[in-house]
Design a protein around this motif. Structure first.
Motif, PDB file in Angstrom:
ATOM      1  N   GLY A 329       0.830  -1.194   0.000  1.00 55.27           N
ATOM      2  CA  GLY A 329       0.000   0.000   0.000  1.00 55.27           C
ATOM      3  C   GLY A 329       0.868   1.249   0.000  1.00 55.27           C
ATOM      4  N   ASP A 330       0.229   2.417   0.004  1.00 55.04           N
ATOM      5  CA  ASP A 330       0.974   3.675  -0.011  1.00 55.04           C
ATOM      6  C   ASP A 330       1.784   3.808   1.269  1.00 55.04           C
ATOM      7  N   PHE A 331       3.105   3.968   1.117  1.00 58.49           N
ATOM      8  CA  PHE A 331       3.952   4.084   2.293  1.00 58.49           C
ATOM      9  C   PHE A 331       4.836   5.320   2.272  1.00 58.49           C
ATOM     10  N   THR A 332       4.747   6.141   1.235  1.00 51.54           N
ATOM     11  CA  THR A 332       5.510   7.380   1.179  1.00 51.54           C
ATOM     12  C   THR A 332       4.584   8.518   0.805  1.00 51.54           C
ATOM     13  N   THR A 333       5.026   9.705   1.081  1.00 48.01           N
ATOM     14  CA  THR A 333       4.277  10.897   0.725  1.00 48.01           C
ATOM     15  C   THR A 333       5.035  11.634  -0.362  1.00 48.01           C
ATOM     16  N   ASN A 334       4.402  11.807  -1.495  1.00 51.20           N
ATOM     17  CA  ASN A 334       5.027  12.489  -2.616  1.00 51.20           C
ATOM     18  C   ASN A 334       4.344  13.830  -2.826  1.00 51.20           C
ATOM     19  N   ARG A 335       5.117  14.881  -2.790  1.00 50.82           N
ATOM     20  CA  ARG A 335       4.535  16.211  -2.901  1.00 50.82           C
ATOM     21  C   ARG A 335       3.824  16.406  -4.234  1.00 50.82           C
ATOM     22  N   ALA A 336       4.381  15.831  -5.305  1.00 45.26           N
ATOM     23  CA  ALA A 336       3.745  15.971  -6.610  1.00 45.26           C
ATOM     24  C   ALA A 336       2.399  15.263  -6.642  1.00 45.26           C
ATOM     25  N   GLU A 337       2.327  14.108  -5.960  1.00 43.97           N
ATOM     26  CA  GLU A 337       1.069  13.384  -5.935  1.00 43.97           C
ATOM     27  C   GLU A 337       0.048  14.092  -5.062  1.00 43.97           C
ATOM     28  N   GLU A 338       0.517  14.772  -3.997  1.00 42.28           N
ATOM     29  CA  GLU A 338      -0.401  15.505  -3.145  1.00 42.28           C
ATOM     30  C   GLU A 338      -1.062  16.644  -3.911  1.00 42.28           C
ATOM     31  N   GLN A 339      -0.335  17.229  -4.852  1.00 42.45           N
ATOM     32  CA  GLN A 339      -0.841  18.403  -5.543  1.00 42.45           C
ATOM     33  C   GLN A 339      -1.943  18.038  -6.540  1.00 42.45           C
ATOM     34  N   SER A 340      -2.041  16.781  -6.984  1.00 44.30           N
ATOM     35  CA  SER A 340      -3.074  16.387  -7.943  1.00 44.30           C
ATOM     36  C   SER A 340      -3.935  15.307  -7.319  1.00 44.30           C
ATOM     37  N   GLU A 341      -5.084  15.686  -6.845  1.00 46.92           N
ATOM     38  CA  GLU A 341      -6.019  14.729  -6.276  1.00 46.92           C
ATOM     39  C   GLU A 341      -6.887  14.176  -7.403  1.00 46.92           C
ATOM     40  N   GLU A 342      -6.631  12.939  -7.767  1.00 48.66           N
ATOM     41  CA  GLU A 342      -7.339  12.358  -8.901  1.00 48.66           C
ATOM     42  C   GLU A 342      -8.747  11.907  -8.533  1.00 48.66           C
ATOM     43  N   ILE A 343      -8.974  11.614  -7.263  1.00 48.79           N
ATOM     44  CA  ILE A 343     -10.283  11.130  -6.818  1.00 48.79           C
ATOM     45  C   ILE A 343     -10.760  12.019  -5.671  1.00 48.79           C
ATOM     46  N   ARG A 344     -11.819  12.784  -5.893  1.00 51.96           N
ATOM     47  CA  ARG A 344     -12.342  13.677  -4.863  1.00 51.96           C
ATOM     48  C   ARG A 344     -13.790  13.301  -4.547  1.00 51.96           C
ATOM     49  N   PRO A 345     -14.102  13.067  -3.268  1.00 49.75           N
ATOM     50  CA  PRO A 345     -15.473  12.708  -2.903  1.00 49.75           C
ATOM     51  C   PRO A 345     -16.417  13.902  -3.029  1.00 49.75           C
ATOM     52  N   LEU A 346     -17.616  13.623  -3.515  1.00 46.72           N
ATOM     53  CA  LEU A 346     -18.687  14.613  -3.582  1.00 46.72           C
ATOM     54  C   LEU A 346     -19.795  14.171  -2.629  1.00 46.72           C
ATOM     55  N   SER A 347     -20.970  14.636  -2.820  1.00 44.54           N
ATOM     56  CA  SER A 347     -22.078  14.268  -1.940  1.00 44.54           C
ATOM     57  C   SER A 347     -22.836  13.061  -2.498  1.00 44.54           C
TER      58      SER A 347
END
Length: 425
Positions: A329-347
């Protein structure tokens, strides 16, 4: 036998029922014992486990000696029971003996001992092996003869008795079930990692690669200030170096090597220096399974590879980090990946998803089951379903998921709203 005292006959009958229970429980215990635990114990030189393992190497002989003993005991018990019944009840005793002996053997010599042996196979099989092994040597001629006749009959029906169709090796799907059903024996996190390892062979590097349009690299045709600007603000430690087009990759620059050719201001830096301190690129075919690629990374001492298709065109990049994240699973934090949220929850259970988002990432993050046997991205899935890029926003369903296009460009579906529909009854 007719002149023997009734007390002696009843004692003999009870002893024979005990022996029948022994043979019945031995058969079930031997066949029910956990083969993998048995192998573990034999490696530790456990004496009883070694005896049982030796007997199980030839299960035909083991079953033969058990059945010979069990049938001899039961036939002798029926004879004694008939004698007792005749002496007590006359001719009516035959029917009485048949009924009572059948019930007695079923309860005390079959069902009860076999149930206990199925529940506690080791406690039955280990001590039973002390008797069965010498008994096998004693009755070996009879066992050999009976097995030889039985094998001949089996061949008449087209069955090869020497063929071992029931292998002890687990198939991948069976091993997955074992891990999945391990319960408290394996922590949930470790269980998930083991299942992910088993799933590696189902995916290829194409499924997890960074697509070509998202590659951040150094174009040697750019001027030096532009190149240095990219190096100073890079979000990654390794950058592909290419000439004009990404298909002309000449190397992979590790940023720790930058200090070797940076001595002063930008005027001291040359393209040849960037090229010289870049490592030769490592190319990976797009169809390489993930478990093979993991071994290849280890063998080649690499952490990043350039994914190419059958024509040698660059499709993207695959990294060791992305591959390991498929397991842990995800084990590192990448600043570039943080800047692009590909999946955003709506209502109301809806999600806004980028068209470039990987279907595998969507399924993993949302616990969905979008089809993965075709296109690798959401845009590819939508375009394949619609068979074109729509001129206006459309709404449609794929399996149990509703899609609504949100942003469309001339080249792709940029964004789409997606939700999971309730399961139909």
């Amino acid at each position: 036998m007719n002149d023997a005292p009734l007390g002696l006959l009843f004692t003999a009958l009870a002893g024979l029922i005990v022996l029948s229970a022994f043979f019945s429980s031995s058969e079930t215990g031997m066949m029910s014992i956990n083969r993998y635990r048995l192998k573990h114990l034999t490696k530790k030189k456990h004496r009883a486990a070694l005896r049982v393992a030796g007997l199980l190497k030839r299960p035909d002989r083991l079953i033969g000696v058990i059945l010979i003993g069990n049938n001899l005991v039961n036939i002798l018990a029926s004879s004694i029971a008939t004698v007792i019944a005749l002496r007590l009840y006359g001719d009516a005793g035959i029917a009485i003996a048949t009924l009572l002996l059948t019930l007695t053997i079923l309860v005390f010599a079959e069902v009860t001992p076999k149930t206990l042996a199925a529940l506690y196979p080791e406690k039955i099989a280990f001590p039973a092996s002390l008797i069965l092994r010498p008994l096998l040597y004693l009755l070996y001629p009879a066992v050999w003869l009976i097995n030889h006749i039985a094998s001949g009959l089996a061949r008449l029906f087209g069955v090869d008795p020497t063929g071992n169709s029931a292998t002890e090796h687990l198939r991948p799907e069976e091993l997955r079930t074992v891990v999945d059903e391990a319960g408290d024996l394996i922590p949930d996190q470790h269980q998930g990692m083991l299942l992910n390892i088993l799933d590696l062979e189902k995916a290829t590097v194409e499924d997890i690669m960074i697509p070509r349009n998202e590659i951040v690299g150094l174009n040697l045709e750019d001027d030096i200030p532009t190149l240095m600007q990219q190096i100073r603000h890079a979000d990654y430690t390794r950058l592909p170096v290419y000439e004009g087009d990404i298909n002309k990759v000449v190397g992979m620059l590790h940023l720790r090597n930058v200090a070797r050719f940076v001595y002063g201001d930008d005027s001291t830096i040359t393209r040849d220096a960037i090229r010289r301190f870049s490592r030769a690129p490592y190319f990976v075919p797009e169809s390489t399974p993930l478990h093979i690629q993991l071994l290849n990374f280890q063998k080649e001492k690499r952490r990043i590879g350039v994914v190419v298709d059958e024509y040698g065109e660059v499709l993207g990049l695959v990294t060791l980090e992305d591959l390991l994240e498929e397991i842990v699973g995800d084990f590192t934090t990448n600043r570039a990946e943080e800047q692009s949220e590909e999946i955003r929850p709506l209502s109301d259970g809806w999600f806004m998803i980028e068209g470039s988002a990987s279907i595998r990432d969507i399924n993993r993050n949302l616990n969905w089951e979008l089809p993965t046997d075709g296109p690798k991205t959401l845009n590819g899935l939508v375009v394949e379903y619609l068979e074109n890029i729509p001129d206006a926003h459309v709404s449609f369903e794929i399996q149990r998921y509703r899609f609504e296009t949100a942003e469309i460009s001339a080249k792709m579906i940029e964004k789409a709203r997606v939700c999971e529909l309730p399961k139909r009854r």
